[in-house]
Design an enzyme around this catalytic site. Structure first.
Site, PDB file in Angstrom:
ATOM      1  CE  LYS A 110      23.605  16.031  29.411  1.00  0.00           C
ATOM      2  NZ  LYS A 110      23.387  17.015  28.323  1.00  0.00           N
TER       3      LYS A 110
HETATM    4  C1  LIG Z   1      22.262  17.847  28.222  1.00  0.00           C
HETATM    5  C2  LIG Z   1      22.391  19.068  27.387  1.00  0.00           C
HETATM    6  C3  LIG Z   1      21.481  20.153  27.516  1.00  0.00           C
HETATM    7  C4  LIG Z   1      20.290  20.116  28.437  1.00  0.00           C
HETATM    8  O1  LIG Z   1      20.651  20.162  29.802  1.00  0.00           O
HETATM    9  P1  LIG Z   1      19.599  19.733  30.923  1.00  0.00           P
HETATM   10  O2  LIG Z   1      20.389  19.679  32.179  1.00  0.00           O
HETATM   11  O3  LIG Z   1      19.076  18.379  30.517  1.00  0.00           O
HETATM   12  O4  LIG Z   1      18.522  20.761  30.948  1.00  0.00           O
HETATM   13  C5  LIG Z   1      21.690  21.274  26.739  1.00  0.00           C
HETATM   14  N1  LIG Z   1      22.706  21.341  25.857  1.00  0.00           N
HETATM   15  C6  LIG Z   1      23.590  20.322  25.705  1.00  0.00           C
HETATM   16  C7  LIG Z   1      24.664  20.451  24.699  1.00  0.00           C
HETATM   17  C8  LIG Z   1      23.462  19.161  26.464  1.00  0.00           C
HETATM   18  O5  LIG Z   1      24.337  18.145  26.291  1.00  0.00           O
END
Ligand SMILES: *Cc1c(COP(=O)(O)O)cnc(C)c1O
Length: 470
Positions: A113
């Site tokens: 993120k």
């Molecule tokens: C947010 C997240 C996901 C999922 O991603 P999306 O964009 O919601 O599909 C997968 N793995 C981790 C570690 C995350 O923080």
């Protein structure tokens, strides 16, 4: 470039108009009016660029209301070796022949993120400064999103963050990450309740239109188009590293929850990046896997708690963007499915023909369970001496079910194992070393903490916001 809503509102909006917004006014999600096509010559030229240069090229196709020199400065300040740990920013890590990981988790909070949120912090600060405005970001987190937002917004002019988390329920590491921030513009509110209580409070405060306007409340959730756009870049960067020339194709496997990450892969593919397959991996919360197998989308009433918690979702908030494209951008039908059907029946179905068309968009899917996760983490450690986190393990497990001979498979590494040490220990046993922690984060659990405990009560949260936005 202009943006439209998946539910039919065609009011002309530029990038900076939608940057600070969440949903479109008609309840839809924003998408560009078209996907710019990248021709062979451009792709060839991009192959030699640094990550920041590549990001600038891609963003420029979608942003024409920020002067190029300003955008370049923001992008250069975001994607640095100092912030992301390597010059490549998202280097590949080879596993067995034909399979590798793309490291997206070397940013400040050790999850992918950061790739988008770090840019968002800089874009927000720039745009607010240009308008002479301020923004108070209100959010709820069970872990990853909140810390990524806080590390992106800390110390930024014109921005404050009010982040609600369930008191005592985040992992010790996640609590330490968020609560050790001493920046005056970051406010951690530990709510006496569970994550759903936090989300309900955010909804209640946001539904108070007058309060929202008076206190300039905004969000940074995953439906924000700028976040999605920033994620498109690492699909290109991964492709260039895994291929020697533009005649080659690659596949990506994506641990998925809200469909934000893989939706960026869909955008990259629509732009002409030679992607063979987009492999969607879920955990036990398999709403999306079920859709790609059966054509039925059934939102769940609640998510089950798993050991890959950032994928614990009951509905996928970005999925509407893909369905809009799948249906040939039919906004009337999209509105019917995601507006009426979802509210009335808790889900919807698409026709067999439409389901078959998901494969034309490259999509395949699979699911992974706690036992799969542990086995994949153990196997990766034993065969390659590499520790992977629980979400990445879900991606790798499903990736191996969709390999094509001669097509490299890139599994997106969405977090580092240090964030989930307990499950790693469960997988590897007490004799394995603990997952490595980047130097900058060592000792974080003993730093002084700054947070305020509040009742699970929207009125109390409003009073806190009022007292701290004067
Ligand atoms: C947010 C997240 C996901 C999922 O991603 P999306 O964009 O919601 O599909 C997968 N793995 C981790 C570690 C995350 O923080």
């Amino acid at each position: 470039m202009k943006y439209l809503s998946t539910r039919g509102d065609r009011t002309e909006r530029g990038f900076s108009d939608i940057l600070l917004e969440g949903l479109a006014p008609d309840g839809g999600l924003y998408l560009p009016t078209h996907y710019p096509k990248v021709d062979a010559a451009t792709l060839q030229r991009w192959r030699g660029l640094s990550y920041a240069e590549l990001a600038f090229e891609i963003l420029s196709l979608y942003i024409d209301d920020i002067p190029g020199a300003d955008l370049k400065r923001l992008v250069d300040a975001t994607y640095t070796e100092a912030v992301f740990g390597t010059r490549a920013i998202t280097p590949l890590k080879p596993l067995e022949r034909g399979v590798c990981l793309e490291a997206l988790s070397n940013g400040p909070t050790l999850a992918f993120k950061d790739m988008a949120m770090q840019l968002l912090g800089n874009l927000f600060e720039y745009e607010l400064g240009r308008r002479g405005e301020t923004l108070n970001i209100l959010g709820a987190t069970s872990g990853d999103t909140g810390s990524a937002a806080e590390y992106a917004m800390r110390g930024k002019r014109g921005l404050r963050v009010f982040m609600l988390s369930p008191h005592g329920r985040m992992s010790p590491f996640q609590q330490a990450q968020m609560f050790s921030l001493q920046d005056a513009n970051i406010h951690n509110l530990a709510v006496e309740g569970v994550f759903d209580d936090c989300q309900d409070i955010v909804k209640a405060v946001s539904n108070d239109i007058e309060f929202k306007r008076r206190h300039r409340i905004g969000t940074v959730n995953s439906i924000n188009w700028a976040r999605l756009l920033a994620q498109v870049v690492y699909y290109f960067a991964g492709y260039f590293q895994a291929s020697a020339s533009n005649g080659e194709r690659v596949s990506f496997a994506v641990p998925s929850g809200n469909f934000g990450n893989i939706c960026a892969g869909h955008v990259a593919r629509m732009m002409g990046l030679p992607i063979q397959r987009l492999v969607l991996a879920t955990n036990e919360n398999d709403v999306l896997d079920e859709f790609f197998r059966t054509g039925r989308y059934r939102a769940r009433t609640s998510a089950v708690e798993t050991s890959s918690p950032s994928m614990d979702i009951s509905r996928a908030s970005n999925f509407e963007r893909f369905v809009f494209d799948l249906l040939g951008r039919d906004a009337v039908r999209t509105r019917e499915l995601f507006g009426e059907c979802l509210a009335r029946d808790g889900g919807f179905g698409v026709s067999p023909d439409e389901l078959a068309r998901t494969a034309d968009f490259g999509f395949v899917s699979g699911r992974s369970t706690h036992a799969d996760r542990l086995a994949t983490i153990r196997d990766t450690w034993q065969r390659f001496g590499l520790m992977i986190d629980t979400h990445t393990a879900d991606g790798l497990k499903v990736a191996r079910e969709h390999l094509d001979p001669g097509v490299p498979m890139i599994v997106l590494e969405t977090a580092l194992p240090a964030k989930f040490a307990q499950t790693i220990r469960e997988a590897l046993g007490p004799d394995a070393p603990p997952p490595p922690l980047p130097a900058a984060l060592r000792g974080i659990e003993s730093l002084p903490r700054r947070f305020t405990v509040v009742a699970a009560d929207a009125a109390e949260v409003k009073r806190f916001i009022e007292a701290h936005t004067a």
